[in-house]
Motif scaffolding. Sequence first.
Motif, PDB file in Angstrom:
ATOM      1  N   LEU A 388       0.841  -1.188   0.000  1.00 38.14           N
ATOM      2  CA  LEU A 388       0.000   0.000   0.000  1.00 38.14           C
ATOM      3  C   LEU A 388       0.881   1.246   0.000  1.00 38.14           C
ATOM      4  O   LEU A 388       1.402   1.660   1.037  1.00 38.14           O
ATOM      5  N   TRP A 389       1.081   1.789  -1.197  1.00 32.15           N
ATOM      6  CA  TRP A 389       1.804   3.058  -1.339  1.00 32.15           C
ATOM      7  C   TRP A 389       0.819   4.185  -1.141  1.00 32.15           C
ATOM      8  O   TRP A 389      -0.377   4.031  -1.433  1.00 32.15           O
ATOM      9  N   THR A 390       1.287   5.335  -0.657  1.00 31.32           N
ATOM     10  CA  THR A 390       0.304   6.312  -0.183  1.00 31.32           C
ATOM     11  C   THR A 390       0.365   7.686  -0.854  1.00 31.32           C
ATOM     12  O   THR A 390      -0.122   8.663  -0.294  1.00 31.32           O
ATOM     13  N   GLU A 391       0.928   7.770  -2.057  1.00 35.70           N
ATOM     14  CA  GLU A 391       0.901   9.070  -2.735  1.00 35.70           C
ATOM     15  C   GLU A 391      -0.533   9.605  -2.804  1.00 35.70           C
ATOM     16  O   GLU A 391      -0.776  10.790  -2.602  1.00 35.70           O
ATOM     17  N   PHE A 392      -1.459   8.729  -3.134  1.00 33.95           N
ATOM     18  CA  PHE A 392      -2.836   9.160  -3.384  1.00 33.95           C
ATOM     19  C   PHE A 392      -3.790   8.692  -2.283  1.00 33.95           C
ATOM     20  O   PHE A 392      -4.992   8.640  -2.478  1.00 33.95           O
ATOM     21  N   VAL A 393      -3.220   8.326  -1.154  1.00 34.71           N
ATOM     22  CA  VAL A 393      -4.034   7.866  -0.019  1.00 34.71           C
ATOM     23  C   VAL A 393      -3.900   8.919   1.074  1.00 34.71           C
ATOM     24  O   VAL A 393      -2.901   8.980   1.779  1.00 34.71           O
ATOM     25  N   ARG A 394      -4.920   9.757   1.177  1.00 34.34           N
ATOM     26  CA  ARG A 394      -4.804  10.939   2.029  1.00 34.34           C
ATOM     27  C   ARG A 394      -5.539  10.817   3.357  1.00 34.34           C
ATOM     28  O   ARG A 394      -5.550  11.744   4.153  1.00 34.34           O
ATOM     29  N   SER A 395      -6.190   9.672   3.578  1.00 33.68           N
ATOM     30  CA  SER A 395      -6.864   9.484   4.871  1.00 33.68           C
ATOM     31  C   SER A 395      -6.747   8.024   5.294  1.00 33.68           C
ATOM     32  O   SER A 395      -6.606   7.125   4.458  1.00 33.68           O
ATOM     33  N   PHE A 396      -6.819   7.812   6.605  1.00 33.85           N
ATOM     34  CA  PHE A 396      -6.732   6.443   7.123  1.00 33.85           C
ATOM     35  C   PHE A 396      -7.933   5.615   6.654  1.00 33.85           C
ATOM     36  O   PHE A 396      -7.820   4.428   6.366  1.00 33.85           O
ATOM     37  N   ASN A 397      -9.075   6.269   6.551  1.00 38.04           N
ATOM     38  CA  ASN A 397     -10.269   5.593   6.056  1.00 38.04           C
ATOM     39  C   ASN A 397     -10.037   5.021   4.648  1.00 38.04           C
ATOM     40  O   ASN A 397     -10.347   3.856   4.372  1.00 38.04           O
ATOM     41  N   ASP A 398      -9.479   5.841   3.784  1.00 33.03           N
ATOM     42  CA  ASP A 398      -9.204   5.403   2.413  1.00 33.03           C
ATOM     43  C   ASP A 398      -8.149   4.290   2.415  1.00 33.03           C
ATOM     44  O   ASP A 398      -8.256   3.312   1.664  1.00 33.03           O
ATOM     45  N   LEU A 399      -7.145   4.453   3.262  1.00 33.75           N
ATOM     46  CA  LEU A 399      -6.096   3.432   3.364  1.00 33.75           C
ATOM     47  C   LEU A 399      -6.719   2.065   3.716  1.00 33.75           C
ATOM     48  O   LEU A 399      -6.426   1.041   3.097  1.00 33.75           O
ATOM     49  N   CYS A 400      -7.616   2.079   4.696  1.00 34.16           N
ATOM     50  CA  CYS A 400      -8.267   0.827   5.125  1.00 34.16           C
ATOM     51  C   CYS A 400      -9.087   0.229   3.986  1.00 34.16           C
ATOM     52  O   CYS A 400      -9.028  -0.974   3.731  1.00 34.16           O
ATOM     53  N   GLU A 401      -9.839   1.079   3.307  1.00 37.05           N
ATOM     54  CA  GLU A 401     -10.718   0.555   2.253  1.00 37.05           C
ATOM     55  C   GLU A 401      -9.942   0.045   1.047  1.00 37.05           C
ATOM     56  O   GLU A 401     -10.420  -0.795   0.302  1.00 37.05           O
ATOM     57  N   LYS A 402      -8.737   0.582   0.855  1.00 39.19           N
ATOM     58  CA  LYS A 402      -7.912   0.064  -0.241  1.00 39.19           C
ATOM     59  C   LYS A 402      -7.315  -1.292   0.146  1.00 39.19           C
ATOM     60  O   LYS A 402      -7.172  -2.187  -0.690  1.00 39.19           O
ATOM     61  N   LEU A 403      -6.958  -1.434   1.407  1.00 32.75           N
ATOM     62  CA  LEU A 403      -6.362  -2.701   1.856  1.00 32.75           C
ATOM     63  C   LEU A 403      -7.408  -3.795   2.048  1.00 32.75           C
ATOM     64  O   LEU A 403      -7.163  -4.964   1.727  1.00 32.75           O
ATOM     65  N   PHE A 404      -8.542  -3.413   2.596  1.00 31.17           N
ATOM     66  CA  PHE A 404      -9.546  -4.421   2.941  1.00 31.17           C
ATOM     67  C   PHE A 404     -10.743  -4.309   2.033  1.00 31.17           C
ATOM     68  O   PHE A 404     -11.307  -3.233   1.933  1.00 31.17           O
ATOM     69  N   PRO A 405     -11.137  -5.399   1.364  1.00 33.11           N
ATOM     70  CA  PRO A 405     -10.695  -6.767   1.662  1.00 33.11           C
ATOM     71  C   PRO A 405      -9.526  -7.309   0.835  1.00 33.11           C
ATOM     72  O   PRO A 405      -9.167  -8.472   1.017  1.00 33.11           O
ATOM     73  N   ARG A 406      -8.886  -6.527  -0.047  1.00 31.73           N
ATOM     74  CA  ARG A 406      -7.928  -7.175  -0.960  1.00 31.73           C
ATOM     75  C   ARG A 406      -6.756  -7.826  -0.227  1.00 31.73           C
ATOM     76  O   ARG A 406      -6.228  -8.859  -0.676  1.00 31.73           O
ATOM     77  N   LEU A 407      -6.351  -7.237   0.914  1.00 30.55           N
ATOM     78  CA  LEU A 407      -5.248  -7.851   1.664  1.00 30.55           C
ATOM     79  C   LEU A 407      -5.612  -9.267   2.145  1.00 30.55           C
ATOM     80  O   LEU A 407      -4.725 -10.107   2.337  1.00 30.55           O
ATOM     81  N   LEU A 408      -6.902  -9.505   2.298  1.00 28.88           N
ATOM     82  CA  LEU A 408      -7.321 -10.833   2.764  1.00 28.88           C
ATOM     83  C   LEU A 408      -7.038 -11.913   1.717  1.00 28.88           C
ATOM     84  O   LEU A 408      -6.852 -13.084   2.046  1.00 28.88           O
ATOM     85  N   ALA A 409      -6.995 -11.509   0.441  1.00 27.62           N
ATOM     86  CA  ALA A 409      -6.629 -12.459  -0.617  1.00 27.62           C
ATOM     87  C   ALA A 409      -5.164 -12.878  -0.469  1.00 27.62           C
ATOM     88  O   ALA A 409      -4.800 -14.032  -0.720  1.00 27.62           O
ATOM     89  N   VAL A 410      -4.328 -11.935  -0.034  1.00 26.96           N
ATOM     90  CA  VAL A 410      -2.905 -12.239   0.195  1.00 26.96           C
ATOM     91  C   VAL A 410      -2.768 -13.163   1.414  1.00 26.96           C
ATOM     92  O   VAL A 410      -2.002 -14.137   1.395  1.00 26.96           O
TER      93      VAL A 410
END
Length: 488
Positions: A388-410
């Motif tokens: 999860l690179w964060t150039e375009f991730v400006r809030s923790f909420n967005d960070l979570c939604e980008k990771l979850f659920p896709r991180l669960l596939a990993v």
Amino acid sequence: MKPQLLPCPRKLRRISGASRLDEATPVATQRSAALPPEGYALTLENDRVQITAADDAGEFYARQTLRQMIETCGGACDNLEIEDAPVLAYRAFHVDCCRHFYGVDDLKKLIEAAARFKLNVFHWHLTDDQGWRLEIKRYPRLTEVGATRPDSRFGGVIEGKPHSGYFTQAQVREIVAFCAARHIEVVPEIELPGHFTAAMAAYSFLGCTGAPVEIEMTAGIFPHVLCVGNPEAREFVRQVLDEVCALFPGRYLHIGGDEAPRAAWQGCAHCRERMEQRGLPSFDALQGDYIKELAAYLKEKGKTAITWNESLKGGQLGADDVLVQRWMERKPLTKPFAQAGGRVIEADFYHYYFDYPYGMTPLKKSFSFDPFKKTGAPTSVFGVEGCLWTEFVRSFNDLCEKLFPRLLAVAERGWSGFPTRSFPAFLEAVEAQRAPLAALGIPMRPRVDWDLPPHRRLPDIIRFFKGSLTPDLLRQGLFPDSGKKKEQ
Ligand SMILES: [Zn+2]
């Protein structure tokens, strides 16, 4: 009721009947040396739970499974027997704290969540062009100067205010201990020789010309690289790594190695002299040779270096020198490295880079990725990692939604291997995690976005790149590897 477990256990057998299951259900535990590392067996029968674990980690994972059984069965659960152990020893999640800073409290939430899905490595990206986020006592300007940029202009979005933040060494110890209690190893990343602007903004002698540089405020690949021909600059790096080794007790240390333009080296007498002295035929070799030297330095301290796949280009690195993290490559160099016995961490850009929109990387695509295929040597895949690179991730909420659920596939792939259950069965298990994640303060992306229909994928991708790409970034090439090629 049938429990929803994630990752999918390797072996699960239902026994007839059901048991009452809640926090008060008695749990007996024992150890068995016959189980593989991190492995466990769990039986639910007669309203009791029996756990047999290989080691402390195995017991911890058995308790995560038990927690999911309680969370998803709501009081009465089918009797069952589970035998479980991970396929891969290295199951990682990565957070870039440089482009946008996320602090101790946010990280703890993510770590807590990751542990529940049996991930066991936190790859902590701490230094980059837009911020140096780790306190180094010997070189205080790294954070005095390198931890603050006057503005943020990623993708043409002007935030219009300074962005600042770093982790004190006390905070690092706190995170390391928090992870250790959850059987997670922290792998810090100190980026070299590229992505080095913040360090050079603090100490300009680190660059080939010694000219002052400004910390970056935009996304991209920048020409400010470490002068590997300068003995003082190399000594600086060793001193920094000494402090990093003392702070992080783990086995691995990431030293970067991606996206390092060669223009500065081309014009540098020191770098050219080093190439001549060491008989290095190319700038790729200059990088490979330097990474090899650092890896040997770290090995003396009991650490194994990890580097991004670009460091293989020069041909200096052998199977015993480093672990290689593969993210994107034009020439398949990790495959021969793996076939020669090298260990590879799979973080495939097209499947496991979660800063990109769901329209480009839907959940099904991440889930369907076979990490064992790329290297052609299944036994050499040492680990998997979601980034999860964060150039375009400006809030923790967005960070979570980008990771979850896709991180669960990993998490599923690293623990259970490939293939496991069907995608619809995986989706059910994912949905069951929404409430437990929310209770941790982690919002999951709405289900309607996980796998957009084809006619909505393109608009989603266009929306992202419209906001994310500037003409500069486009000139460098949409994908960094292509931009770098021109400079060699
Ligand atoms: Zn130089």
